[in-house]
Design a protein around this motif. Structure first.
Motif, mmCIF file in Angstrom:
data_model
loop_
_atom_site.group_PDB
_atom_site.id
_atom_site.type_symbol
_atom_site.label_atom_id
_atom_site.label_comp_id
_atom_site.label_asym_id
_atom_site.label_seq_id
_atom_site.Cartn_x
_atom_site.Cartn_y
_atom_site.Cartn_z
ATOM 1 N N SER A 26 0.840 -1.192 0.000
ATOM 2 C CA SER A 26 0.000 0.000 0.000
ATOM 3 C C SER A 26 0.882 1.251 0.000
ATOM 4 O O SER A 26 2.080 1.181 0.237
ATOM 5 C CB SER A 26 -0.924 -0.011 1.217
ATOM 6 O OG SER A 26 -0.149 -0.058 2.394
ATOM 7 N N ALA A 47 1.373 4.058 -6.046
ATOM 8 C CA ALA A 47 0.399 4.119 -7.134
ATOM 9 C C ALA A 47 0.094 2.732 -7.685
ATOM 10 O O ALA A 47 -1.027 2.457 -8.107
ATOM 11 C CB ALA A 47 0.912 5.030 -8.246
ATOM 12 N N SER A 106 -0.451 0.076 -6.196
ATOM 13 C CA SER A 106 -1.458 -0.663 -5.431
ATOM 14 C C SER A 106 -2.837 -0.549 -6.063
ATOM 15 O O SER A 106 -3.668 -1.438 -5.897
ATOM 16 C CB SER A 106 -1.492 -0.199 -3.976
ATOM 17 O OG SER A 106 -1.915 1.153 -3.887
ATOM 18 N N GLY A 107 -3.085 0.508 -6.816
ATOM 19 C CA GLY A 107 -4.353 0.658 -7.514
ATOM 20 C C GLY A 107 -4.545 -0.344 -8.637
ATOM 21 O O GLY A 107 -5.669 -0.577 -9.096
ATOM 22 N N GLU A 108 -3.452 -0.955 -9.095
ATOM 23 C CA GLU A 108 -3.537 -1.964 -10.154
ATOM 24 C C GLU A 108 -3.933 -3.335 -9.615
ATOM 25 O O GLU A 108 -4.275 -4.228 -10.389
ATOM 26 C CB GLU A 108 -2.189 -2.083 -10.886
ATOM 27 C CG GLU A 108 -1.782 -0.836 -11.637
ATOM 28 C CD GLU A 108 -2.772 -0.454 -12.730
ATOM 29 O OE1 GLU A 108 -3.264 -1.356 -13.431
ATOM 30 O OE2 GLU A 108 -3.056 0.748 -12.867
#
Length: 83
Positions: free
Chosen positions: A38, A41, A43-45
């Motif tokens: 976490s 960026a 982590s959004g994938e």
């Protein structure tokens, strides 16, 4: 791997009981587990990759875990650990 490099690099490693400290083997066994750091960026994938992998019938069921430990150099790990 996507030729644009969007998904970075892939390194394959055999887990010998000490490769991952993010989750114990008992949590990984029987799943295709994505461990996501976490605060990055990338982590959004995680959910996007989880959805794509879930459609591959040859893989064990996919689950997504947040890395509870320190950040790793790879940010997203995929651990395949058949039952």
């Amino acid at each position: 791997m996507d030729e644009s490099g969007q998904f970075g690099r892939v390194a394959l490693k055999v887990w010998e009981g000490n490769l991952y400290q993010e989750a114990p083997e008992s949590v990984l066994r029987g799943f295709s587990t994505m461990i996501v750091d976490s605060g990055h960026a990338e982590s959004g994938e995680g959910p996007v990759l989880e959805s794509a992998l879930s459609r591959v019938s040859e893989l064990p069921p996919v689950k997504l875990l947040n890395n509870p430990g320190p950040s790793t150099p790879w940010l997203i790990s995929l651990v395949l650990c058949p039952g």
